[in-house]
Design a protein around this motif. Structure first.
Motif, short mmCIF file in Angstrom:
data_model
loop_
_atom_site.label_atom_id
_atom_site.label_comp_id
_atom_site.label_asym_id
_atom_site.label_seq_id
_atom_site.Cartn_x
_atom_site.Cartn_y
_atom_site.Cartn_z
N ARG A 104 9.62 6.16 -2.17
CA ARG A 104 9.90 7.35 -2.97
C ARG A 104 8.81 7.64 -4.00
O ARG A 104 8.55 8.79 -4.34
CB ARG A 104 11.25 7.20 -3.69
CG ARG A 104 12.43 7.58 -2.81
CD ARG A 104 13.75 7.07 -3.35
NE ARG A 104 14.01 7.50 -4.72
CZ ARG A 104 15.07 7.10 -5.42
NH1 ARG A 104 15.94 6.26 -4.88
NH2 ARG A 104 15.27 7.53 -6.64
N PHE A 105 8.22 6.57 -4.54
CA PHE A 105 7.20 6.74 -5.58
C PHE A 105 5.87 6.19 -5.07
O PHE A 105 5.30 5.25 -5.62
CB PHE A 105 7.62 6.02 -6.86
CG PHE A 105 9.02 6.39 -7.33
CD1 PHE A 105 9.27 7.64 -7.86
CD2 PHE A 105 10.08 5.50 -7.20
CE1 PHE A 105 10.55 8.00 -8.28
CE2 PHE A 105 11.35 5.84 -7.61
CZ PHE A 105 11.60 7.09 -8.15
N ALA A 106 5.40 6.81 -3.99
CA ALA A 106 4.19 6.33 -3.31
C ALA A 106 2.94 6.39 -4.20
O ALA A 106 1.97 5.67 -3.97
CB ALA A 106 3.95 7.14 -2.04
N ASP A 107 2.99 7.23 -5.25
CA ASP A 107 1.83 7.36 -6.14
C ASP A 107 1.74 6.23 -7.16
O ASP A 107 0.73 6.08 -7.84
CB ASP A 107 1.90 8.70 -6.88
CG ASP A 107 3.20 8.86 -7.65
OD1 ASP A 107 4.25 8.44 -7.13
OD2 ASP A 107 3.17 9.41 -8.77
N LYS A 108 2.78 5.42 -7.28
CA LYS A 108 2.78 4.34 -8.27
C LYS A 108 2.21 3.06 -7.69
O LYS A 108 2.62 2.62 -6.61
CB LYS A 108 4.21 4.08 -8.78
CG LYS A 108 4.70 5.14 -9.75
CD LYS A 108 5.85 4.60 -10.58
CE LYS A 108 6.17 5.53 -11.74
NZ LYS A 108 7.14 4.94 -12.67
N HIS A 129 2.69 -4.12 -2.63
CA HIS A 129 3.26 -2.98 -1.89
C HIS A 129 2.79 -2.95 -0.44
O HIS A 129 3.57 -2.65 0.47
CB HIS A 129 2.92 -1.66 -2.58
CG HIS A 129 3.50 -1.54 -3.97
ND1 HIS A 129 3.31 -0.44 -4.77
CD2 HIS A 129 4.28 -2.40 -4.69
CE1 HIS A 129 3.94 -0.63 -5.93
NE2 HIS A 129 4.52 -1.81 -5.90
N GLU A 130 1.50 -3.29 -0.24
CA GLU A 130 0.96 -3.31 1.13
C GLU A 130 1.65 -4.38 1.96
O GLU A 130 2.00 -4.17 3.13
CB GLU A 130 -0.56 -3.57 1.09
CG GLU A 130 -1.39 -2.36 0.69
CD GLU A 130 -1.10 -1.14 1.56
OE1 GLU A 130 -1.03 -1.28 2.80
OE2 GLU A 130 -0.91 -0.04 0.99
N LEU A 131 1.87 -5.55 1.35
CA LEU A 131 2.55 -6.65 2.06
C LEU A 131 3.98 -6.25 2.42
O LEU A 131 4.48 -6.58 3.51
CB LEU A 131 2.55 -7.91 1.19
CG LEU A 131 1.18 -8.57 0.95
CD1 LEU A 131 1.32 -9.70 -0.07
CD2 LEU A 131 0.60 -9.12 2.26
N LEU A 132 4.64 -5.55 1.53
CA LEU A 132 6.01 -5.11 1.80
C LEU A 132 6.05 -4.06 2.90
O LEU A 132 6.92 -4.08 3.77
CB LEU A 132 6.64 -4.55 0.51
CG LEU A 132 6.98 -5.59 -0.57
CD1 LEU A 132 7.28 -4.91 -1.90
CD2 LEU A 132 8.16 -6.47 -0.15
#
Length: 622
Positions: free
Chosen positions: A284-288, A250-253
């Motif tokens: 949208r689902f930053a907690d996942k 997710h960080e790379l994206l």
């Protein structure tokens, strides 16, 4: 080249176009399918799969109506699953994984086997209209093709624009040019148009993946199929696999978000809510910390793999770097990057329930041009447009499915009465009569209608009647036959159900949720009846559902009958809503625009409330 007058010209050879052309030609219309590339007829532009939640029901309905999607899916399947088996039968949804190349090949061969159907490869760039009626199409070479009716199934090609990061270029699909001219002409005629977007994930080389660290996703042990005809059942299947993204992925994206057309404002149109891109999911689902990735083979023999769950329009270098951090993808090689595509659509409130446009007579729209997403949604609209184009030019009554008759009826009614501002996708929750609209009974619901139309043949009707006769006979057997407590109690004890003290009808004990058909088959009388009458799995399943859910089914039928009374209250053509001052302003505006045919349709229009319907009923003397 085209001196003949065609009954039906279908523009576009995707799922909608293929079904439209097949339906019209099989019903007897002289039909021409015009498409930009004859090599991509019936192509699976996105995932190599058919069916799924609610979509599987639609494929079964298409098949029952004499369409080809179910047959083509069965002939090209590499895996089959019945989804939602842990839930009630209204939720069971068939899904197949398919060989992409064979799927398109089977469609091409099926269409070429229809005598009434001609083909032509070229771009349609204009329409020929005289006195408010379609009379043909004009190609980019300036060729005029005369027609009594035209079905537009342009998919994502109308002024299609492909986005990969900060790069953008015209195209209707990767490697194929966009279609131009039609939108501008329709807008000049008074049609309202809009823009939508969809996306697709990267395709990768399966030889570069490490499947040993992924979770296998096999097909069903006893796979079923879509078609009610004698199509092949899978004897072997290919596994799909599952892996997950991670917080590192997710960080790379996120590093590429500033170059994402979705976040930097380059894409302004709305994408499918229920099939979001990976960047949209992260946002949208930053907690996942992780999202599922399904690794789907593209066929029996090819090494190409579809990365389901990783749809993206991020720059290709960001896609590659992030995907290499996904478990099992450490050495991945790309075949092609993911991309987003923007395209023109026409709000479907501009259509009648036959999918004929309100502004131009004998012109029909089907598929993504109406704001839908998905092969199955498109195919069902194509089928209905093809049927109705044939019926209209032969001055026969229109064919419209009600909401209690088919998911196809729900889909079209939703589009026409409510419209859509985002790509519309079918779900079981959209159908208020989903207990009636199951995947197992689509043939019983729709084959007689299709036979009357001339689409379903004798073989299909005979199979349906045989299934109906056998399931009704088996149902009566349970209603009339009593069990012996000494035989029944050991079964009830095993499934933790209360024991019986005296003999009673089998139907009563079979209705218990803990008791299945397999348990009932342990009773000698039941097993003998099945064997002597040659009952197959389909009949057993149909009978069990009728026993278990008879109360729910009857209740839904009763509700549907009540609503049908409103479906029978027709609103006169050209009704002037502006004269009814008791209607709310919004109701007057919406009803004048959409022009519903019945009171029931009017009640489903967004912004029309129950008091408005009461005013209409009083005015119509009801």
């Amino acid at each position: 080249m085209f001196s003949d007058l065609y009954d039906v010209v279908v523009v576009g050879g995707g799922h909608a176009g293929a079904e439209a052309a097949a339906a019209a030609a099989n019903m007897g219309s002289k039909t021409l399918l015009v498409t930009m590339n004859l090599q991509t007829i019936g192509q699976m532009s996105c995932n190599p799969a058919m069916g799924g939640i609610a979509k599987g029901q639609i494929v079964r309905e298409i098949d029952a109506l004499g369409g080809y999607s179910g047959i083509v899916s069965d002939k090209s399947a590499i895996q089959f699953k019945m989804l939602n088996k842990s839930k009630g039968p209204a939720m069971w949804s068939p899904r197949s994984q398919n060989d992409r190349m064979r799927f398109a090949e089977e469609w091409r061969l099926a269409l070429e086997g229809i005598p009434n159907l001609d083909f032509y490869q070229e771009m349609v760039s204009g329409l020929i209209i005289s006195e408010g009626r379609i009379s043909g199409v004009r190609t980019s070479l300036g060729i005029e093709i005369k027609a009594k009716s035209v079905v537009l199934t342009n998919g994502t090609f109308l002024n299609g624009l492909i986005h990969i990061g900060e790069k953008q270029f015209g195209g209707g699909r990767a490697g194929e040019r966009a279609a131009t001219g039609i939108t501008e002409e329709l807008v000049s005629l008074g049609f309202e148009s809009g823009r939508m977007k969809t996306g697709t994930p990267p395709r990768v080389d399966g030889r570069s993946l490490d499947y040993s660290v992924m979770i296998p996703q096999p097909g069903d042990e006893n796979p079923e199929k879509f078609s009610y005809l004698n199509t092949p059942v899978l004897s072997r299947q290919r596994d799909c696999f599952m892996t997950h993204t991670s917080s590192h992925v997710h960080e790379l994206l996120r590093e590429g978000f500033d170059r994402s057309p979705m976040f930097n404002g380059r894409i302004k149109s709305i994408g499918p809510r229920y099939c979001p891109s990976i960047e949209d999911k992260i946002n949208r689902f930053a907690d996942k910390d992780s999202h599922q990735i399904f690794v789907e083979p593209e066929g029996w023999d090819t090494v190409e793999v579809y990365v389901n769950g990783f749809s993206t329009s991020l720059p290709e270098d960001v896609q590659f770097k992030a995907l290499r951090s996904v478990k099992g993808f450490e050495n991945v090689k790309f075949f092609r990057p993911g991309y987003a595509i923007e395209y023109d659509y026409f709000p479907p409130t501009q259509l009648k329930h036959t999918l004929e446009t309100k502004l131009v007579e004998n012109l029909y729209f089907a598929g993504q041009i109406n704001g839908t997403t998905g092969y199955e949604e498109a195919a069902s609209q194509g089928l209905m447009a093809g049927i109705n184009a044939h019926l209209k030019i032969n001055e026969k009554e229109a064919f419209i499915l009600n909401r209690d008759e088919a998911y196809i009826g729900v889909l079209i009614d939703d589009l026409i009465t409510k419209g859509t501002e985002e790509p519309y996708r079918m779900f079981t929750s959209r159908a208020e009569y989903r207990t009636l609209l199951r995947q197992d009974n689509a043939d019983l619901r729709l084959t007689p209608k299709s036979y009357e139309l001339g689409l379903a043949g004798e073989e299909r009707l005979k199979r349906m009647e045989d299934k109906l006769s056998k399931s009704e006979s088996f149902l009566n057997f349970f209603r009339e036959t009593s069990f012996d407590p000494s035989e029944m109690n050991p079964i009830l004890e095993r499934v933790d159900s209360s024991l019986v003290k005296q003999s009673d009808k089998m139907f009563k004990v079979f209705s218990r949720p803990q008791v299945s058909m397999d348990h009932m088959l342990e009773l000698e009388e039941v097993a003998t009846f099945v064997e002597e009458n040659g009952l197959d799995r389909e009949v057993l399943e149909q009978t069990e559902i009728q026993v278990k859910y008879s109360g729910y089914i009857e209740k839904e039928k009763s509700n549907a009958d009540k609503l049908q009374r409103l479906e029978n209250v027709r609103i006169p053509d050209g009704f002037d809503y502006s004269k009814l001052k008791s209607l709310s302003f919004e109701a007057r505006e919406k009803l004048s625009s959409i022009r519903p045919v019945t009171i029931a349709q009017a009640s489903r229009v967004s912004g029309v409330n129950p008091s408005d319907i009461s005013v209409l009923l009083v005015h119509l003397g009801r």
